[in-house]
Design a protein around this motif. Sequence first.
Motif, PDB file in Angstrom:
ATOM      1  N   TYR A 285       1.119  -1.587  -0.295  1.00 41.32           N
ATOM      2  CA  TYR A 285      -0.142   0.194   0.170  1.00 41.32           C
ATOM      3  C   TYR A 285       0.843   1.721  -0.016  1.00 41.32           C
ATOM      4  CZ  TYR A 285      -3.754  -3.483   1.463  1.00 41.32           C
ATOM      5  OH  TYR A 285      -4.370  -4.571   0.512  1.00 41.32           O
ATOM      6  N   GLU A 286       1.133   1.947  -0.552  1.00 32.07           N
ATOM      7  CA  GLU A 286       1.672   2.722  -1.051  1.00 32.07           C
ATOM      8  C   GLU A 286       1.886   3.840  -0.426  1.00 32.07           C
ATOM      9  OE1 GLU A 286       2.443   6.355  -5.192  1.00 32.07           O
ATOM     10  OE2 GLU A 286       0.871   5.021  -4.984  1.00 32.07           O
ATOM     11  N   GLY A 287       2.338   5.096   0.243  1.00 32.86           N
ATOM     12  CA  GLY A 287       2.341   6.106   0.898  1.00 32.86           C
ATOM     13  C   GLY A 287       1.919   5.314   2.487  1.00 32.86           C
ATOM     14  N   SER A 288       2.486   3.573   3.146  1.00 37.69           N
ATOM     15  CA  SER A 288       2.263   3.945   4.086  1.00 37.69           C
ATOM     16  C   SER A 288       3.587   4.333   5.076  1.00 37.69           C
ATOM     17  CB  SER A 288       1.640   2.177   4.418  1.00 37.69           C
ATOM     18  OG  SER A 288       2.790   1.591   3.466  1.00 37.69           O
ATOM     19  N   VAL A 289       3.348   3.352   6.387  1.00 39.03           N
ATOM     20  CA  VAL A 289       4.429   3.993   7.228  1.00 39.03           C
ATOM     21  C   VAL A 289       4.965   2.482   7.914  1.00 39.03           C
ATOM     22  CG1 VAL A 289       6.145   5.124   9.030  1.00 39.03           C
ATOM     23  CG2 VAL A 289       4.365   6.378   7.862  1.00 39.03           C
ATOM     24  N   PHE A 290       6.291   2.094   7.412  1.00 33.95           N
ATOM     25  CA  PHE A 290       6.207   0.528   7.912  1.00 33.95           C
ATOM     26  C   PHE A 290       7.231   1.249   9.416  1.00 33.95           C
ATOM     27  CE2 PHE A 290       9.960  -2.830   9.326  1.00 33.95           C
ATOM     28  CZ  PHE A 290       9.802  -3.558   9.569  1.00 33.95           C
ATOM     29  N   ILE A 291       7.104   0.393  10.574  1.00 34.20           N
ATOM     30  CA  ILE A 291       7.866   0.802  11.295  1.00 34.20           C
ATOM     31  C   ILE A 291       8.461  -0.588  12.457  1.00 34.20           C
ATOM     32  CG2 ILE A 291       6.352   2.773  12.788  1.00 34.20           C
ATOM     33  CD1 ILE A 291       4.771   1.002  14.324  1.00 34.20           C
ATOM     34  N   LYS A 292       9.168  -0.355  13.033  1.00 36.22           N
ATOM     35  CA  LYS A 292       9.456  -1.914  14.053  1.00 36.22           C
ATOM     36  C   LYS A 292       8.745  -1.933  14.841  1.00 36.22           C
ATOM     37  CE  LYS A 292      14.430  -0.430  13.243  1.00 36.22           C
ATOM     38  NZ  LYS A 292      14.239   0.438  12.086  1.00 36.22           N
ATOM     39  N   PRO A 293       8.098  -3.853  15.615  1.00 31.70           N
ATOM     40  CA  PRO A 293       7.897  -3.575  16.431  1.00 31.70           C
ATOM     41  C   PRO A 293       7.461  -3.191  17.916  1.00 31.70           C
ATOM     42  CG  PRO A 293       7.716  -5.424  15.256  1.00 31.70           C
ATOM     43  CD  PRO A 293       9.137  -5.023  14.986  1.00 31.70           C
ATOM     44  N   PHE A 294       9.097  -2.913  18.389  1.00 36.75           N
ATOM     45  CA  PHE A 294       9.044  -1.906  18.703  1.00 36.75           C
ATOM     46  C   PHE A 294       9.443  -0.697  19.079  1.00 36.75           C
ATOM     47  CE2 PHE A 294      10.772  -6.100  20.336  1.00 36.75           C
ATOM     48  CZ  PHE A 294       9.556  -6.552  21.870  1.00 36.75           C
ATOM     49  N   LEU A 295       9.248   0.373  18.916  1.00 40.56           N
ATOM     50  CA  LEU A 295       8.819   1.472  17.980  1.00 40.56           C
ATOM     51  C   LEU A 295       9.673   2.357  18.723  1.00 40.56           C
ATOM     52  CD1 LEU A 295       6.628   2.406  16.742  1.00 40.56           C
ATOM     53  CD2 LEU A 295       5.613   4.324  18.932  1.00 40.56           C
ATOM     54  N   THR A 296      10.858   2.784  17.973  1.00 39.84           N
ATOM     55  CA  THR A 296      11.604   3.765  18.141  1.00 39.84           C
ATOM     56  C   THR A 296      11.154   5.359  17.739  1.00 39.84           C
ATOM     57  OG1 THR A 296      12.987   3.755  16.224  1.00 39.84           O
ATOM     58  CG2 THR A 296      13.373   1.636  17.939  1.00 39.84           C
ATOM     59  N   ASP A 297      12.353   6.155  18.298  1.00 41.81           N
ATOM     60  CA  ASP A 297      12.296   7.068  18.082  1.00 41.81           C
ATOM     61  C   ASP A 297      12.331   7.549  16.653  1.00 41.81           C
ATOM     62  OD1 ASP A 297      11.631   7.971  21.030  1.00 41.81           O
ATOM     63  OD2 ASP A 297      13.547   8.868  21.243  1.00 41.81           O
ATOM     64  N   ARG A 298      12.957   7.329  15.905  1.00 38.65           N
ATOM     65  CA  ARG A 298      13.111   7.025  14.400  1.00 38.65           C
ATOM     66  C   ARG A 298      12.047   6.831  14.111  1.00 38.65           C
ATOM     67  NH1 ARG A 298      18.053   4.791  11.171  1.00 38.65           N
ATOM     68  NH2 ARG A 298      18.857   6.133  12.207  1.00 38.65           N
ATOM     69  N   ASP A 299      11.282   5.336  14.377  1.00 37.93           N
ATOM     70  CA  ASP A 299       9.925   5.505  13.901  1.00 37.93           C
ATOM     71  C   ASP A 299       9.201   6.708  14.363  1.00 37.93           C
ATOM     72  OD1 ASP A 299      10.500   2.660  13.059  1.00 37.93           O
ATOM     73  OD2 ASP A 299      10.204   1.909  14.618  1.00 37.93           O
ATOM     74  N   LEU A 300       8.696   7.233  15.380  1.00 38.39           N
ATOM     75  CA  LEU A 300       7.914   8.105  15.906  1.00 38.39           C
ATOM     76  C   LEU A 300       7.974   9.444  15.124  1.00 38.39           C
ATOM     77  CD1 LEU A 300       7.659   7.795  19.275  1.00 38.39           C
ATOM     78  CD2 LEU A 300       5.917   7.425  18.290  1.00 38.39           C
ATOM     79  N   ILE A 301       9.463   9.785  14.564  1.00 37.75           N
ATOM     80  CA  ILE A 301       9.269  11.001  13.751  1.00 37.75           C
ATOM     81  C   ILE A 301       9.245  10.766  12.043  1.00 37.75           C
ATOM     82  CG2 ILE A 301      11.214  12.490  12.773  1.00 37.75           C
ATOM     83  CD1 ILE A 301      13.230  11.852  14.920  1.00 37.75           C
ATOM     84  N   LYS A 302       9.065   9.345  11.935  1.00 38.12           N
ATOM     85  CA  LYS A 302       8.779   8.862  10.393  1.00 38.12           C
ATOM     86  C   LYS A 302       6.635   9.630  10.826  1.00 38.12           C
ATOM     87  CE  LYS A 302      10.080   4.861   9.850  1.00 38.12           C
ATOM     88  NZ  LYS A 302      10.605   3.827   8.850  1.00 38.12           N
ATOM     89  N   ILE A 303       6.589   8.994  11.926  1.00 38.74           N
ATOM     90  CA  ILE A 303       4.858   9.131  11.637  1.00 38.74           C
ATOM     91  C   ILE A 303       4.205  10.531  11.911  1.00 38.74           C
ATOM     92  CG2 ILE A 303       2.731   8.368  12.993  1.00 38.74           C
ATOM     93  CD1 ILE A 303       4.090   6.400  14.214  1.00 38.74           C
ATOM     94  N   GLU A 304       5.319  11.403  12.453  1.00 37.26           N
ATOM     95  CA  GLU A 304       5.349  12.670  12.771  1.00 37.26           C
ATOM     96  C   GLU A 304       5.541  13.199  11.272  1.00 37.26           C
ATOM     97  OE1 GLU A 304       6.040  15.170  16.650  1.00 37.26           O
ATOM     98  OE2 GLU A 304       7.423  14.547  15.999  1.00 37.26           O
ATOM     99  N   LYS A 305       5.908  13.406  10.301  1.00 33.26           N
ATOM    100  CA  LYS A 305       6.609  13.720   9.682  1.00 33.26           C
ATOM    101  C   LYS A 305       5.528  13.828   8.307  1.00 33.26           C
ATOM    102  CE  LYS A 305      11.502  14.252   9.236  1.00 33.26           C
ATOM    103  NZ  LYS A 305      12.963  14.455   9.019  1.00 33.26           N
ATOM    104  N   ARG A 306       4.978  12.392   8.307  1.00 32.52           N
ATOM    105  CA  ARG A 306       3.689  11.495   7.285  1.00 32.52           C
ATOM    106  C   ARG A 306       2.398  12.518   7.777  1.00 32.52           C
ATOM    107  NH1 ARG A 306       4.271   7.584   3.937  1.00 32.52           N
ATOM    108  NH2 ARG A 306       6.935   7.650   3.957  1.00 32.52           N
ATOM    109  N   ILE A 307       2.235  12.598   8.979  1.00 34.37           N
ATOM    110  CA  ILE A 307       1.480  13.435   9.433  1.00 34.37           C
ATOM    111  C   ILE A 307       1.119  14.782   9.514  1.00 34.37           C
ATOM    112  CG2 ILE A 307       0.183  13.973  11.685  1.00 34.37           C
ATOM    113  CD1 ILE A 307       0.354  10.945  12.544  1.00 34.37           C
ATOM    114  N   ASP A 308       2.179  14.920   9.863  1.00 38.64           N
ATOM    115  CA  ASP A 308       2.522  16.261   9.335  1.00 38.64           C
ATOM    116  C   ASP A 308       1.999  16.842   7.569  1.00 38.64           C
ATOM    117  OD1 ASP A 308       3.115  19.151   9.727  1.00 38.64           O
ATOM    118  OD2 ASP A 308       5.131  18.830   8.842  1.00 38.64           O
ATOM    119  N   VAL A 309       2.738  16.259   6.551  1.00 36.01           N
ATOM    120  CA  VAL A 309       2.741  16.282   5.700  1.00 36.01           C
ATOM    121  C   VAL A 309       0.849  16.238   4.832  1.00 36.01           C
ATOM    122  CG1 VAL A 309       3.189  14.974   3.356  1.00 36.01           C
ATOM    123  CG2 VAL A 309       4.694  15.644   5.041  1.00 36.01           C
ATOM    124  N   LYS A 310       0.386  15.486   5.878  1.00 36.06           N
ATOM    125  CA  LYS A 310      -0.750  14.925   5.640  1.00 36.06           C
ATOM    126  C   LYS A 310      -1.965  15.655   5.855  1.00 36.06           C
ATOM    127  CE  LYS A 310      -1.867  10.545   4.001  1.00 36.06           C
ATOM    128  NZ  LYS A 310      -2.343   9.805   2.428  1.00 36.06           N
TER     129      LYS A 310
END
Length: 477
Positions: A285-310
């Motif tokens: 699925y295009e535009g989805s965000v892949f994260i690790k099962p044990f969420l890292t700060d890098r994962d949270l930053i990726k989600i935050e940036k994508r949400i800001d764009v959305k």
Amino acid sequence: MDPPNFYKIGVLTMGSTLNLNIFINQYSLNNIVLHFAISMERIRQGYILTENDQDILKDNLDKQELTLTNEITKVLARKYDIHFPESEIYKLALQFVGLYDKSLIENNNEQQVETYVDSTILSVLKDVLRRAEDIYLIDFEDNDFINKLAIHLQGLFYRSQFQKFNRNSNLLDIKISYPIIYDISVYIASLIQEKIDITFNEDEISFIALHIGSLLEKEKAIDKNYIRVLLIANDYHGIRDQITKKIKNRLGSSVQIQSVSDYNDNQFFHYDLLVTTDRKVATTYEGSVFIKPFLTDRDLIKIEKRIDVKKKQHQKDLIDKLIKRFFSESLYFNQIDPSGLMVSDIIKHMNQMMIAEGYVDENFFYSVQRREKMSPTSFPSGIAVPHSVELDALKSGISILTLQEPIVWSDQEIKVVALVAINKKESKKFNKFFELFIEIVSESYNVEQLRKSENCDEFITKLKIMADELIDKNILI
């Protein structure tokens, strides 16, 4: 003697007001200090005020106002070796008219407030706020807000008897940054002025805006412009719940999360962003965000940036719809020759076209004129945005008129006029756009670019680009 020091005078003034438990805000203090500094400089140069009005002032000023002024002038006289004549002292005492005991605010004692505030002022204020609630759909039923505004109005009532008003150095910023709040203040001031002998100038209206802004900030609702997130993750040992909790802790009310371990294609149509621990799902699925099962700060930053764009894209889409909805070719008048035209002529012409197109009725013009008398809607950037004092349009819309040459509109040179009509039922949607519109046209460069548009389509295209740029800069609606 040394020249009067603005800062030192301010310290001495504030110290004296504290001794008498007088409430004085920063705006009032700046005005008072400036008047004392001017008075001292005038006395030093030998220019003394006449005593023509001395007896009138002496009879009408309260003892507390004269006591406070005498205390400050004695300290200043010792500090700067200067003599204050009685005529100067009475004039300076005017600066303290309408100030009040700090305990009125600090204790928020309603009985004490009712003792200080005239019953007519309090009754009129409550009635006006009820009418404003019906128009603007804002809940003003807050005792702290009502009491503080009532105290302010009582002070203004005293000051207006002497035609003495407080200056607000942030007046223009308030008009540009908070146009809806300022308009509500104009409406409230106009109703109060009809019922009580109180004069409002633009500065005093802006002080009401500060009270209203403070109330709205306190009661600000949870952001409903959230992003809907679909989280797909296995719930082994509660991992899915842990991920959900971490995302919510980071992003708060800006997201609404639905977490599942299984999925189907139909689910994705109901969400804005897919977040998953499954790499296969992420690549499908295009535009989805892949994260690790044990969420890292890098994962949270990726989600935050994508949400800001959305979120920004949501806002751009909304603004695009509102621009198409509120601007019309039939209400666009390009490069009009203003020779021989008065401001009222321009408003009347635009108003007639709005009547013809079914936006307003015959009374709209007079309501716009009343709003202009309360506070002109011309801006230093070169645009005027006249509108009614009430939300009384048949439907919402904006008529645009550009001029070949600027005209003078209440001391401002104006090149573009935007006549605004707002229908009460559409006010919430319209307000979202209106604040951004004012933010755009407060810049001279933007007004000039819009004025050069060849037609309505070009005007709208430029306006959309300007709106997108503001949204990208995080000047959000």
